[in-house]
Design a protein around this motif. Structure first.
Motif, PDB file in Angstrom:
ATOM      1  N   GLN A  49     -13.382  20.836   8.096  1.00 54.25           N
ATOM      2  CA  GLN A  49     -12.925  21.369   7.893  1.00 54.25           C
ATOM      3  C   GLN A  49     -12.832  22.515   8.927  1.00 54.25           C
ATOM      4  O   GLN A  49     -11.870  23.704   8.713  1.00 54.25           O
ATOM      5  N   THR A  79     -15.702  18.193   1.625  1.00 55.03           N
ATOM      6  CA  THR A  79     -15.426  19.191   1.821  1.00 55.03           C
ATOM      7  C   THR A  79     -14.343  20.493   1.314  1.00 55.03           C
ATOM      8  O   THR A  79     -13.807  21.468   0.831  1.00 55.03           O
ATOM      9  N   PHE A  83     -14.910  24.441   0.650  1.00 54.65           N
ATOM     10  CA  PHE A  83     -13.388  25.471   1.853  1.00 54.65           C
ATOM     11  C   PHE A  83     -13.062  26.330   0.260  1.00 54.65           C
ATOM     12  O   PHE A  83     -12.696  27.442   0.509  1.00 54.65           O
TER      13      PHE A  83
END
Length: 415
Positions: A49, A79, A83
């Motif tokens: 990340q 992930t 995001f």
């Protein structure tokens, strides 16, 4: 404009070498995209990340490989969902691709394989023709993030068939031109001093880099713009200006191994070559035969490591070994002529030296190598070299030097 992120603990512990990013960078450069940064991170969510957030702030294009497998340590998809503030959804087309790919390989599709058909809702899916993990393309604020499998074959096919064409259509990149000049037998610092005036005359748009290696330096000139013909002319003009300064030491203008340059040159002559190797232990033959088509000109190699074989196979006089030593002008010249005679070749290279780390003396320290090159009419030329103290490096440098020197002698009409 572009950043690359490669994901996997195996990259960080040295278990697997990251060849993906090097290949991607070359392909992107050829397509006109400049890669500004390459990052490798572990299979931990916070690391992925952080790398993604940092890259997305700097670059218009972020390309990721790895972490898309069916096991618990593959967490890239989740992930990416975090995001882009999205969720995983089942994709029927991906699932059908997975079933087709696994047909005949597994009896039943298990839950882990089925989970690979779960993809972020906001992504565009690009089908993976060589595996089970799909490629995922995200767009936001005129930027792109692409996540690809880490398996090189899968990544390469996706890049060449889908990703690079889509990026070129979206961003219309310019042209990047690289030219690499290969210079031999001038140390980097000495070369830089010789080229001071030449460097000062380079146009501002040409960037220069020195890339040293044992016994040679690659000079890379780079320029970018929109007119490829004008860029190539500008680069070539700068290269042409090198020849009056260091022309005798230039052995190529393409970023190729010495063995490939030698292969192209020697094949064009229609001549044949044989080898008589001692301290190189067959490595020179290995370099030659690594290039496809070497049988067109390469007769073979005699690895006469012992003095007895130098005498009994190549015909070296025992008294010359006794008087001058195996590492001497007298011995390598007889080795080269013996190789021509036995192989019935046009040319031969002979090598005898002290590769190290032991075996040296005050008169002949570790790294001392004698080479000889024989040609038509029993002509023979020999030369002494003083390399370093590291064995493997000496063997590699010796072998590459032998090829480059023979080309030089032939081009200059000495042999």
């Amino acid at each position: 404009m572009v950043e690359i992120i490669t994901i996997g603990d195996e990259l960080l512990i040295g278990q697997v070498v990251d060849t993906n990013s090097a290949w991607m960078a070359r392909e992107l450069n050829q397509a006109g995209f400049e890669v500004n940064r390459i990052t490798s991170v572990s299979d931990r969510k916070e690391e992925i990340q952080e790398a993604l957030e940092s890259a997305a702030r700097r670059a218009k294009i972020v390309l990721m490989t790895g972490g898309l497998g069916p096991t618990r340590d593959d967490i890239t998809k989740q992930t990416l969902c975090d995001f882009f503030n999205t969720r995983l959804v089942f994709n029927e087309e991906v699932y059908n691709d997975i079933r087709e790919f696994l047909k005949g390989r597994v009896k039943n599709i298990n839950q882990l394989n089925r989970d690979q058909a779960m993809v972020p809702e906001k992504c565009m899916v690009i089908r993976n023709k060589l595996g089970t993990a799909p490629v995922m393309w995200f767009e936001y604020n005129n930027s792109v993030v692409v996540s690809m499998p880490g398996v090189p074959a899968e990544m390469k096919l996706a890049m060449t068939d889908e990703i690079i064409p889509r990026l070129k259509e979206k961003y219309e990149p310019g042209v990047i031109i690289h030219k690499t000049v290969l210079i031999y037998n001038i140390p980097e610092a000495v070369l830089a001093e010789k080229l001071t005036g030449w460097e000062e005359q380079l146009p501002d748009e040409i960037k220069l880099a020195y890339l040293p290696a044992p016994g040679r330096v690659r000079l890379r000139l780079t320029t970018r713009g929109n007119d490829p013909d004008a860029l190539r002319k500008s680069i070539q003009k700068a290269v042409d200006a090198l020849y009056p300064i260091v022309g005798e030491n230039i052995y190529g203008e393409e970023d190729q191994p010495a063995s490939e340059i030698f292969a192209n040159y020697f094949r064009s002559t229609g001549k044949t070559i044989a080898l008589a190797e001692s301290c190189s232990g067959g490595y020179l033959a290995h370099l030659i035969t690594m290039v496809p088509g070497s049988s067109d000109y390469f007769k073979g190699s005699m690895v006469t490591y012992s003095n007895d074989l130098k005498i009994n196979i190549l015909g070296v006089k025992p008294e010359d070994i006794e008087n001058y030593g195996a590492v001497s002008r007298q011995v390598v010249e007889q080795m080269a002529l013996g190789a021509v005679r036995i192989a019935e070749s046009d040319y031969a290279i002979a090598i005898s030296g002290i590769a190290g780390p032991g075996g040296g003396s005050e008169e002949k320290p570790v790294g001392t190598v004698w080479m000889a090159w024989a040609g038509p009419g029993n002509k023979v030329v020999s030369k002494e070299f003083r390399f370093g103290k590291e064995r493997e490096r000496n063997i590699v440098q010796t072998s590459e030097t032998a090829l480059i020197e023979l080309m030089r002698l032939m081009k200059q009409g000495i042999l």
